[in-house]
Motif scaffolding. Structure first.
Motif, PDB file in Angstrom:
ATOM      1  N   UNK A   3     -38.934  53.565 -64.364  1.00 16.89           N
ATOM      2  CA  UNK A   3     -38.631  54.837 -63.735  1.00 16.89           C
ATOM      3  C   UNK A   3     -38.000  54.571 -62.375  1.00 16.89           C
ATOM      4  N   UNK A   4     -36.734  54.947 -62.252  1.00 11.65           N
ATOM      5  CA  UNK A   4     -35.973  54.680 -61.038  1.00 11.65           C
ATOM      6  C   UNK A   4     -36.631  55.314 -59.814  1.00 11.65           C
ATOM      7  N   UNK A   5     -37.247  56.491 -59.997  1.00  8.11           N
ATOM      8  CA  UNK A   5     -37.860  57.185 -58.871  1.00  8.11           C
ATOM      9  C   UNK A   5     -39.022  56.418 -58.263  1.00  8.11           C
ATOM     10  N   UNK A   6     -39.610  55.491 -59.017  1.00  6.41           N
ATOM     11  CA  UNK A   6     -40.750  54.724 -58.519  1.00  6.41           C
ATOM     12  C   UNK A   6     -40.343  53.407 -57.876  1.00  6.41           C
ATOM     13  N   UNK A   7     -39.077  53.077 -57.907  1.00 10.22           N
ATOM     14  CA  UNK A   7     -38.603  51.826 -57.335  1.00 10.22           C
ATOM     15  C   UNK A   7     -38.697  51.873 -55.809  1.00 10.22           C
ATOM     16  N   UNK A   8     -39.336  50.873 -55.206  1.00 14.18           N
ATOM     17  CA  UNK A   8     -39.398  50.846 -53.736  1.00 14.18           C
ATOM     18  C   UNK A   8     -38.011  50.823 -53.087  1.00 14.18           C
ATOM     19  N   UNK A  10     -35.245  52.140 -54.340  1.00 12.33           N
ATOM     20  CA  UNK A  10     -34.666  53.477 -54.484  1.00 12.33           C
ATOM     21  C   UNK A  10     -35.241  54.410 -53.431  1.00 12.33           C
ATOM     22  N   UNK A  11     -36.539  54.333 -53.222  1.00 16.80           N
ATOM     23  CA  UNK A  11     -37.171  55.167 -52.187  1.00 16.80           C
ATOM     24  C   UNK A  11     -36.620  54.813 -50.808  1.00 16.80           C
ATOM     25  N   UNK A  12     -36.367  53.539 -50.570  1.00 22.17           N
ATOM     26  CA  UNK A  12     -35.814  53.098 -49.284  1.00 22.17           C
ATOM     27  C   UNK A  12     -34.396  53.632 -49.103  1.00 22.17           C
ATOM     28  N   UNK A  13     -33.600  53.619 -50.170  1.00 22.31           N
ATOM     29  CA  UNK A  13     -32.243  54.159 -50.084  1.00 22.31           C
ATOM     30  C   UNK A  13     -32.272  55.657 -49.786  1.00 22.31           C
ATOM     31  N   UNK A  14     -33.162  56.350 -50.473  1.00 20.31           N
ATOM     32  CA  UNK A  14     -33.270  57.795 -50.269  1.00 20.31           C
ATOM     33  C   UNK A  14     -33.687  58.101 -48.830  1.00 20.31           C
TER      34      UNK A  14
END
Length: 189
Positions: A3-8, A10-14
């Motif tokens: 799940x891409x939303x759970x990637x650390x 991805x969260x850092x990029x957001x």
């Protein structure tokens, strides 16, 4: 697929996008916004977020130049919406100065555009970043060697072998970075 939303990352990029976007919207120096978010720590700011924001600030002139050269005729940085512009900036920084494969940087930006921007944004961001890879390839004399290295790494990963990394990742975690703020804040000077 995870799940891409759970990637650390991805969260850092957001979170990096949030900081760049907020700074532009509030016409405030990005370094101040970043420092405030780090101090508040609600939620804690990941080191990768700090690297992305500081990295963009450090290389803003070159990144924005690549971005301008990647836009279709009639488009300018100011014409792009803030979300798309800052997603592209983050992705171009990653493509130029981290070990993130170009296709991953593009896919992450496109996914975040689908989640956070307009209906047309994913295709627009994808096209701009695809052109950016061509611009970077033309501007970088050793891009063929880097591309060959990335292909070798991908091939080795597929076969279970490892190859040495040629990362150029920035260690830019200095929140007090003093580069000019390219978000157009007149107070930054």
């Amino acid at each position: 697929m995870a799940n891409r939303d759970n990637s650390p990352r991805t969260k850092a990029r957001k979170r990096a996008l949030d900081i760049l976007f907020e700074s532009e919207l509030r016409e405030r120096p990005t370094v101040e916004t970043l420092a405030d978010r780090v101090a508040l720590a609600e939620p804690p700011v990941r080191p990768f977020t700090i690297d992305l924001v500081n990295g963009y600030l450090e290389f803003a002139e070159v990144i924005d130049s690549v971005l301008v050269d990647s836009l279709a005729d009639g488009w300018t940085l100011d014409r792009m919406n803030r979300v798309d512009r800052n997603l592209a900036r983050i992705a171009i920084y990653e493509m130029m100065h981290t070990d993130t494969p170009q296709r991953v940087a593009i896919a992450e930006a496109v996914d975040l555009a689908a989640e956070l921007s307009t209906d047309d944004s994913p295709a627009f961001v994808n096209a701009v970043l695809a052109r950016a890879t061509d611009v970077l390839r033309r501007r970088t004399p050793d891009s063929a060697a880097a591309e060959a290295s990335e292909t070798a790494t991908d091939d080795a990963a597929a076969t279970g072998h490892s190859t040495p990394s040629t990362s150029t990742a920035s260690g830019g975690s200095d929140v007090s970075h003093s580069a000019p703020d390219p978000t157009g804040d007149p107070a930054q000077g």
